[in-house]
Design a protein around this motif. Structure first.
Motif, PDB file in Angstrom:
ATOM      1  N   LYS A 225      51.072  28.523  55.722  1.00 29.44           N
ATOM      2  CA  LYS A 225      51.743  29.603  55.007  1.00 29.44           C
ATOM      3  C   LYS A 225      50.667  30.511  54.429  1.00 29.44           C
ATOM      4  N   ILE A 226      50.630  31.758  54.901  1.00 32.01           N
ATOM      5  CA  ILE A 226      49.565  32.686  54.524  1.00 32.01           C
ATOM      6  C   ILE A 226      49.806  33.230  53.113  1.00 32.01           C
ATOM      7  N   GLN A 227      48.762  33.199  52.293  1.00 28.65           N
ATOM      8  CA  GLN A 227      48.820  33.783  50.954  1.00 28.65           C
ATOM      9  C   GLN A 227      48.141  35.150  50.891  1.00 28.65           C
ATOM     10  N   SER A 228      47.070  35.317  51.659  1.00 26.90           N
ATOM     11  CA  SER A 228      46.353  36.595  51.667  1.00 26.90           C
ATOM     12  C   SER A 228      45.614  36.751  52.975  1.00 26.90           C
ATOM     13  N   CYS A 229      45.380  38.017  53.360  1.00 29.40           N
ATOM     14  CA  CYS A 229      44.628  38.280  54.582  1.00 29.40           C
ATOM     15  C   CYS A 229      43.937  39.631  54.464  1.00 29.40           C
ATOM     16  N   GLY A 230      42.622  39.659  54.640  1.00 27.61           N
ATOM     17  CA  GLY A 230      41.862  40.896  54.580  1.00 27.61           C
ATOM     18  C   GLY A 230      42.103  41.768  55.806  1.00 27.61           C
ATOM     19  N   VAL A 231      41.982  43.075  55.622  1.00 25.91           N
ATOM     20  CA  VAL A 231      42.122  44.042  56.715  1.00 25.91           C
ATOM     21  C   VAL A 231      40.717  44.357  57.227  1.00 25.91           C
ATOM     22  N   CYS A 232      40.415  43.872  58.419  1.00 20.71           N
ATOM     23  CA  CYS A 232      39.062  43.922  58.974  1.00 20.71           C
ATOM     24  C   CYS A 232      38.990  44.943  60.111  1.00 20.71           C
ATOM     25  N   HIS A 233      37.792  45.507  60.337  1.00 20.92           N
ATOM     26  CA  HIS A 233      37.598  46.431  61.458  1.00 20.92           C
ATOM     27  C   HIS A 233      37.962  45.788  62.793  1.00 20.92           C
ATOM     28  N   THR A 234      37.796  44.479  62.905  1.00 20.92           N
ATOM     29  CA  THR A 234      38.139  43.811  64.153  1.00 20.92           C
ATOM     30  C   THR A 234      39.612  43.989  64.494  1.00 20.92           C
ATOM     31  N   ASP A 235      40.474  43.974  63.467  1.00 22.10           N
ATOM     32  CA  ASP A 235      41.897  44.197  63.721  1.00 22.10           C
ATOM     33  C   ASP A 235      42.138  45.590  64.282  1.00 22.10           C
ATOM     34  N   LEU A 236      41.407  46.570  63.761  1.00 24.19           N
ATOM     35  CA  LEU A 236      41.531  47.926  64.280  1.00 24.19           C
ATOM     36  C   LEU A 236      41.021  47.995  65.719  1.00 24.19           C
ATOM     37  N   HIS A 237      39.937  47.267  66.015  1.00 27.59           N
ATOM     38  CA  HIS A 237      39.430  47.220  67.388  1.00 27.59           C
ATOM     39  C   HIS A 237      40.478  46.635  68.338  1.00 27.59           C
ATOM     40  N   TYR A 238      41.182  45.595  67.886  1.00 29.70           N
ATOM     41  CA  TYR A 238      42.264  45.027  68.703  1.00 29.70           C
ATOM     42  C   TYR A 238      43.331  46.090  68.974  1.00 29.70           C
ATOM     43  N   ARG A 239      43.739  46.785  67.936  1.00 25.37           N
ATOM     44  CA  ARG A 239      44.790  47.795  68.099  1.00 25.37           C
ATOM     45  C   ARG A 239      44.380  48.882  69.075  1.00 25.37           C
TER      46      ARG A 239
END
Length: 361
Positions: free
Chosen positions: A35-49
């Motif tokens: 169960k996720i409590q927090s997750c940072g927004v990383c440049h890698t996620d943008l690279h995936y998109r």
């Protein structure tokens, strides 16, 4: 029995992300439901998109996360429901040539969950870095869960899951920064500032942050830089030499991933010094330099994968240092946001307005 939860999907190259219903299976052998409590927004996620990693769309984004284990599958003995964990993308196999040589931080066969998360229509999702944590609950391999002090703030310690660990490890693990060293860091975003924090933690006497954005240089000073250089106004190589008695730095960390800044990093180090590349280049980038200079200056040229970290070793130690007030992970959290606002967080990150936006669930 599977569960239906909300998650952030990247449907296709360059398309805006959307919040959708994700079907998450119960954990099978070797797996864990978190169960996720927090997750940072990383440049890698943008690279995936943007299709910069691969084209296995649709992606389930998010990977810098902390949360609570809800259930584990058959054969999982070192993890239990209720454990507070930081997720990682280096669940070592213990059997590859790197692991068998006692270098598990280079593991070439890391584990992910075997079962797949899907959309309601059965479309299989590709979780970012084998995690997929912009979601209420995610399925991972149990080795991707590292237990840490349960009293720690998930917003801060979850960032060890990627960018902050990459920077800290580039300084401490890959660069081998130690007491009395001089260090220069090119690029004072999240990874670069984490390298600065790591150099400070290791006892470096001089730490020079280089960027073209005064706001980022202010962040660098807050996290431990003793000197800063705006490369738009000053030659960074000359400035680094001036700050190090004319010699150059013992360790220079390039946290941008561009040929021109790597070349500057190379010439900004002392003879027999170390250059660490932790910034991620694009496939089209090329470097052209005199080969004689590589020979004549000696030293070491290294690349840092995930800060050459071993999560089971490094995460608990760094969380303990954070709890003791010796490592300011809170300084990396620029803002908190929600699953509904990922696109806005991407825009702020791309504009350099934040070190990290953190999704809180």
């Amino acid at each position: 029995m599977s569960q239906e939860v909300r998650g952030v999907i990247a449907p296709g190259k360059g398309q805006p992300v959307r919040l959708d219903t994700v079907v998450v299976p119960d954990p099978g052998p070797g797996e864990a439901l978190v169960k996720i409590q927090s997750c940072g927004v990383c440049h890698t996620d943008l690279h995936y998109r943007e299709g910069g990693i691969n084209d296995d769309f649709p992606f389930l984004l998010g990977h810098e996360a902390a949360g609570i284990v809800e259930a584990v599958g058959e054969g999982v003995e070192d993890l239990a429901a209720g454990d507070f964990v930081v997720l990682n993308w280096r669940a070592v196999c213990g059997k590859c040539r790197a692991c068998l040589r006692g270098r598990p931080w280079y593991c070439f066969n890391t584990h992910n969950a075997t079962q797949k998360m899907t959309l309601k229509d059965g479309t299989v999702l590709s979780p970012a870095l084998g995690i997929g944590a912009f979601i209420e609950k995610t399925l991972v391999h149990s080795g991707q869960c590292t237990k840490v002090d349960p009293t720690a703030d998930p917003k801060a310690v979850g960032l060890l899951g990627c960018g902050v660990m990459a920077g800290l490890g580039a300084a401490i693990n890959t660069g081998g920064v130690t007491r009395g060293d001089t260090v220069a860091v090119f690029g004072c975003g999240g990874v670069g500032d984490a390298a600065i924090a790591g150099a400070r933690l290791a006892g470096a006497r001089t730490i020079i942050g280089v960027d073209v954005d005064d706001r980022k240089l202010a962040w660098a000073r807050k996290l431990g830089a003793t000197h800063t250089v705006n490369a738009k106004q000053t030659d960074p190589v000359e400035a680094i030499r001036e700050a190090t008695g004319g010699f150059g730095a013992d360790v220079v960390i390039e946290a941008i991933g561009r040929p021109e800044t790597y070349e500057q990093a190379f010439y900004a180090r002392d003879l027999a010094g170390t250059v660490v590349l932790v910034g991620v280049p694009t496939p089209d980038m090329r470097l052209e330099m005199p080969l004689l200079d590589f020979f004549g200056r000696g030293g070491a040229l290294k690349s840092s994968w995930y800060g050459d970290c071993l999560p089971s070793r490094d995460f608990p130690m760094l969380v303990d240092l954070y709890q003791q007030g010796r490592l300011d992970l809170d300084a990396f959290v620029s803002e908190t946001t929600t699953l509904d606002d990922i696109e806005a967080a991407f825009e702020k990150m791309h504009a350099g307005e934040v070190l990290r936006s953190v999704v809180v669930l």
